[in-house]
Design an enzyme around this catalytic site. Structure first.
Site, PDB file in Angstrom:
ATOM      1  CG  ASP A   1      -9.774  -0.461   4.574  1.00 63.67           C
ATOM      2  OD1 ASP A   1      -9.463  -0.730   3.401  1.00 63.67           O
ATOM      3  OD2 ASP A   1      -9.101  -0.797   5.567  1.00 63.67           O
ATOM      4  CD  GLN A  31      -3.249  -4.602   6.685  1.00 63.69           C
ATOM      5  OE1 GLN A  31      -3.196  -3.672   5.888  1.00 63.69           O
ATOM      6  NE2 GLN A  31      -3.858  -5.738   6.388  1.00 63.69           N
ATOM      7  CE  LYS A  54      -3.710  -2.554   2.180  1.00 64.18           C
ATOM      8  NZ  LYS A  54      -4.277  -3.079   3.413  1.00 64.18           N
TER       9      LYS A  54
END
Ligand SMILES: NC(=O)c1ccc[n+]([C@@H]2O[C@H](COP(=O)([O-])OP(=O)(O)OC[C@H]3O[C@@H](n4cnc5c(N)ncnc54)[C@H](OP(=O)(O)O)[C@@H]3O)[C@@H](O)[C@H]2O)c1
Length: 293
Positions: free
Chosen positions: A120, A97, A53
């Site tokens: 997200d 994460q 990422k």
């Protein structure tokens, strides 16, 4: 004719070129899109996702910072980090994460991310907006699946899409996305799961089959109809003594077996995986554009 193979890497590269142009345009207006990533601990898979990422963000000219917290971090420490990123105007997107240590409640942490910075698309408000068809950050893997279909010429509009898997991460948001009365959606959607009786009777009806179960090669060629478009989200490790690692990655579908029957199919690896990171970058650029406008 063998199935067309839909390579996520290629589609992803194409989207990243477009994103870089959008980032350049924002920069010309004095805005650099920023992504803040919170990584708790040193789980190798999480480290590798976070690295991908960060690299992707840098490549398109975004600002990225990964905040690494100790594996022993408390819930309060994780929340305090999110709070700091929420307040910091350099960050348009925040990603925590997963998985988190078992004493840190992921739902609490995700709900604590500011809705505008939830790239997200997991915040309950964004989940609700997705279902209602309102503008919001779309969860990255489902968003990637839809982009793959559209960009490879297999729009889901008017098609029967059968999704195997009903997780909050993939199956449910994908269904919510596809069922909208919108361009690039407007599909008839069936969701299957472990409670589904006679799975093949549903998969055989699919114009487009999306497998997101985490069950290695459970869907075989005999379970799809001729000409089906197959998107395999599953990533499973299976033992492979010939590989230096002792394992290899396979999807939820029998790729080789389906090659002669499917119209198109995604490989594992190299299919949906690369799209997920790209859609995170897209969500962050969109958050920066919304703020700049
Ligand atoms: N490529 C990517 O970027 C990406 C991103 C996310 C996930 N993934 C992969 O996608 C897979 C699914 O991930 P997830 O997070 O959605 O998994 P998950 O939370 O474990 O959900 C799996 C879903 O599949 C259903 N299922 C499992 N085995 C089944 C079977 N034999 N028949 C019918 N339904 C079955 C489960 O049903 P129940 O609800 O009844 O238990 C559940 O709804 C995993 O392999 C994961 O690694 C890949």
């Amino acid at each position: 004719m063998p199935a067309k193979i839909i390579y996520g890497k290629e589609i992803s590269a194409q989207i990243r070129v477009e994103l870089k142009e959008r980032v350049d345009r924002l920069k010309a207006r004095g805005v650099t899109p920023g992504l803040g990533v919170v990584l708790v601990g040193e789980d190798p898979a999480s480290v590798s996702y976070v690295t991908a990422k960060a690299k992707g963000a840098e490549e398109i000219g975004m600002f990225e910072e990964t905040i690494r917290l100790l594996p022993t971090s408390t819930e309060e420490e994780v929340l305090a980090t999110v709070d700091r990123l929420n307040r910091d105007p350099r960050f348009n997107g925040i990603l925590v994460q997963l998985p988190l240590p078992k004493w840190v409640n992921p739902d609490k942490v995700i709900s604590f991310i500011s809705v505008e910075k939830d790239v997200d698309g997991f915040h309950p408000i964004n989940v609700g907006k997705l279902l209602r068809g309102e503008p919001c950050a779309i969860p990255c893997t489902p968003y990637g699946v839809v982009q793959m279909l559209i960009r490879s010429g297999y729009s889901p509009e008017g098609k029967h899409v059968v999704i195997c898997g009903r997780s909050n991460l993939v199956g449910k948001p994908l269904a919510a996305l596809l069922v909208q009365k919108k361009k690039g959606a407007n599909a008839t959607v069936t969701i299957c799961h472990t409670g589904t009786k006679d799975l093949p009777s549903f998969t055989k009806q699919a114009d487009i089959l999306v497998a997101a179960m985490g069950a290695p090669r459970v869907i075989t060629a005999g379970m799809i109809r001729e000409g089906c478009v197959v998107i395999d989200v599953g990533v499973n490790r299976v033992p492979d003594p010939a590989s230096p690692k002792g394992y290899r990655l396979v999807g939820d579908c029998d790729f080789d077996g389906m090659l002669k029957k499917a119209e198109a199919i995604t490989p594992v690896p190299g299919g949906v995986g690369p799209m997920t990171v790209t859609m995170l970058l897209l969500n962050t650029v969109e958050a920066a554009e919304r703020k700049a406008n």
